[in-house]
Write an enzyme that holds these catalytic residues in place. Structure first.
Site, short mmCIF file in Angstrom:
data_model
loop_
_atom_site.label_atom_id
_atom_site.label_comp_id
_atom_site.label_asym_id
_atom_site.label_seq_id
_atom_site.Cartn_x
_atom_site.Cartn_y
_atom_site.Cartn_z
N HIS A 38 39.74 33.58 45.21
CA HIS A 38 41.05 34.23 45.04
C HIS A 38 41.47 34.88 46.36
CE1 HIS A 38 44.28 36.66 43.35
NE2 HIS A 38 43.68 37.75 43.77
N ARG A 89 48.27 34.96 55.69
CA ARG A 89 47.69 34.84 57.03
C ARG A 89 46.98 33.49 57.12
NH1 ARG A 89 46.04 39.45 54.73
NH2 ARG A 89 44.08 38.43 54.19
N GLU A 148 46.78 38.29 36.10
CA GLU A 148 45.52 38.00 36.78
C GLU A 148 44.42 38.01 35.73
OE1 GLU A 148 45.10 40.95 39.90
OE2 GLU A 148 46.18 39.68 41.32
N GLN A 197 54.77 44.44 44.88
CA GLN A 197 53.50 44.58 45.59
C GLN A 197 53.65 44.30 47.08
OE1 GLN A 197 50.46 42.05 43.90
NE2 GLN A 197 48.86 42.75 45.30
N TYR A 244 52.61 47.57 49.41
CA TYR A 244 51.15 47.65 49.50
C TYR A 244 50.63 48.15 50.85
CZ TYR A 244 50.11 43.44 52.29
OH TYR A 244 49.98 42.52 53.29
N THR A 246 40.72 39.10 40.16
CA THR A 246 41.08 37.77 39.64
C THR A 246 39.91 36.81 39.80
OG1 THR A 246 43.32 38.20 40.41
CG2 THR A 246 42.80 35.93 39.79
#
Ligand code: CA
Length: 450
Positions: A159, A168, A224, A265, A269, A385
């Site tokens: 995950h 990334r 999730e 999120q 975050y 998750t």
């Protein structure tokens, strides 16, 4: 942590219960795999009768619930310590979780002898059947413990790597991942039981890289699939829990849906991690499958890739390497409003294995307490998750639709990138292997409302 399996008469695959629905072959549908709750399982939960406010502790058996309050009052648990009988008559599992695994195992042993055929205890219990058994269909299941603290981890490398690659591509896993179990403190107040509605949250989102944020309903609502890890016993502030003793603090496992607002999120975050994107609601399955019931399904810890660092000493134990994993299969299905109206069955989105987690539950717990943080009975740890290496083992829509870039097509022709109002997410979990009775976790369901 003991390195030797603790199999006993409660795991015997040949056991038969006088509760007819507790057998796989009791089900007329030949395709059914049978009940999640044979006599070898005996998970604990908390339920409410139709016409009574007071919660009761229960033990699942087939399609029935053994009412621990009534069974204790009727004397069925007279062989147990008074403190255990008190815990069985309380309103949540916290009392039994405070006593710990040895006493929970004693309850399991008595319940097994009561519910199997051919013991003196079962002869007495059968005479009390109408008093101590209640059909699951006639009770409401509650969150099984008063959760003081909830922590969510990020223990699936598959995950973490897939999600990291979306953000990334050149550096999907951050350098700390293989050294330290990543987690954050979640919120306990918004944890609900399976079947509770899920209100679509509102929050701040940013529509483009340079656009100012706006406040409104979440447009990228996701689920999730996670393991719920229930804590028992406690440690004093300043007293870490060594990995060799970690499993004394693992009461059992369930299912957790960590509903996630992806658009909220991604805006909120940094730099402190998830906040309102994660705490609007989290759903748990109501039955806690004890570590004793899971004993036949223990597996070695995840085998790390060549070149990966080995865990630091405080997270490493031979017994954990040998059998720190759990052979639990997790399945996620989706039922949209249109599918429901058309009489279609839920559509399976993924199937993944808890044994593929990079960190074991014992490592997560030991790491959590390694700084002296005290854990308490009824605390909840989420595994993160549970995803695997294959496309059909992706445990959230963020992975499946690649953050919305690859919409998926459902059997009725609908497409989805994220969840729409009316969508029901259904999670199941089970353990099976040759020579052991298959046991299940029941369901963790939630329907999205606008
Ligand atoms: Ca999570």
């Amino acid at each position: 942590m003991s390195g030797t399996p603790r199999l006993d008469d409660t795991h015997d695959v040949a056991l038969r219960s006088w509760v007819e629905s507790a057998h796989a072959d009791a089900h007329p549908d030949a395709s059914a795999v049978g009940t999640d709750f044979p006599i070898q399982n005996l998970p604990f939960g908390v339920f409410r009768h139709e016409f009574e406010e007071r919660p009761h502790l229960g033990i699942a058996i087939g399609d029935q619930v053994l009412d621990c309050l009534e069974a204790t009052r009727a004397g069925c648990f007279h062989a147990l310590d008074p403190a255990v009988r008190d815990a069985l008559q309380s309103w949540s599992l916290n009392g039994l979780m405070a006593l710990g695994r040895t006493d929970a195992r004693a309850v399991r042993g008595v319940a097994s002898r009561m519910l199997r055929v051919g013991t003196p205890e079962s002869d007495a219990a059968q005479k009390l059947r109408d008093r101590i058994l209640v059909p699951m269909a006639r009770v409401s299941m509650l969150v099984p413990a008063e959760i003081g603290d909830y922590t969510d981890f990020y223990a699936s490398m598959f995950h973490a790597r897939r999600v990291g690659a979306l953000f990334r591509p050149d550096n999907p896993l951050l350098p700390n991942y293989k050294w330290i179990p990543i987690g954050y403190h979640g919120r306990a107040s918004s944890i609900v039981a399976s079947g509770s509605p899920v209100r679509r949250p509102s929050g701040q989102t940013q529509k483009g890289a340079d656009a100012p944020p706006t406040f409104g309903p979440c447009a990228n609502l996701d689920y999730e699939v996670e393991l719920a890890i229930w804590v028992c016993g406690d440690n004093a502030i300043g007293e870490p829990i060594p990995i060799a003793r970690a499993e004394e603090h693992l009461f059992g496992l369930g299912l957790l849906n960590d509903w996630s607002a992806r658009d909220m999120q991604s805006w909120e975050y940094q730099p402190l991690g998830p906040f309102l994107a994660k705490n609007f609601v989290s759903t748990v399955s109501p039955w806690v499958v004890t570590l004793d019931a899971l004993e036949p399904f223990r597996l070695p810890a995840f085998v790390r890739e060549a070149g990966d660092p080995q865990p630091l000493a405080y997270l490493d134990a031979a017994a954990d390497r040998a059998r720190g994993g759990f052979g639990v299969t997790l399945e996620v299905s989706l039922l949209t409003a249109k599918m429901r109206d058309g009489g279609m069955p839920p559509h399976r989105l993924s199937q993944s294995e808890a044994s593929s987690l990079y960190w074991t539950p014992a490592q997560l717990l030991t790491h959590h307490a390694s700084n002296g943080c005290n854990l308490r009975p009824g605390d909840l740890l989420g595994s993160g998750t549970v995803s695997g290496p294959t496309d059909n083992s992706r445990g959230c829509l963020l992975e499946i639709t690649r953050r919305g870039a690859d919409p998926m097509t459902l059997p009725g022709g609908e497409t989805r990138t994220f969840l729409l109002d009316g969508d029901e997410v259904i999670m199941r979990g089970w353990c099976e292997r040759p020579g052991a009775a298959r046991i299940g976790f029941g369901e963790c369901r939630g329907t999205v409302r606008g």
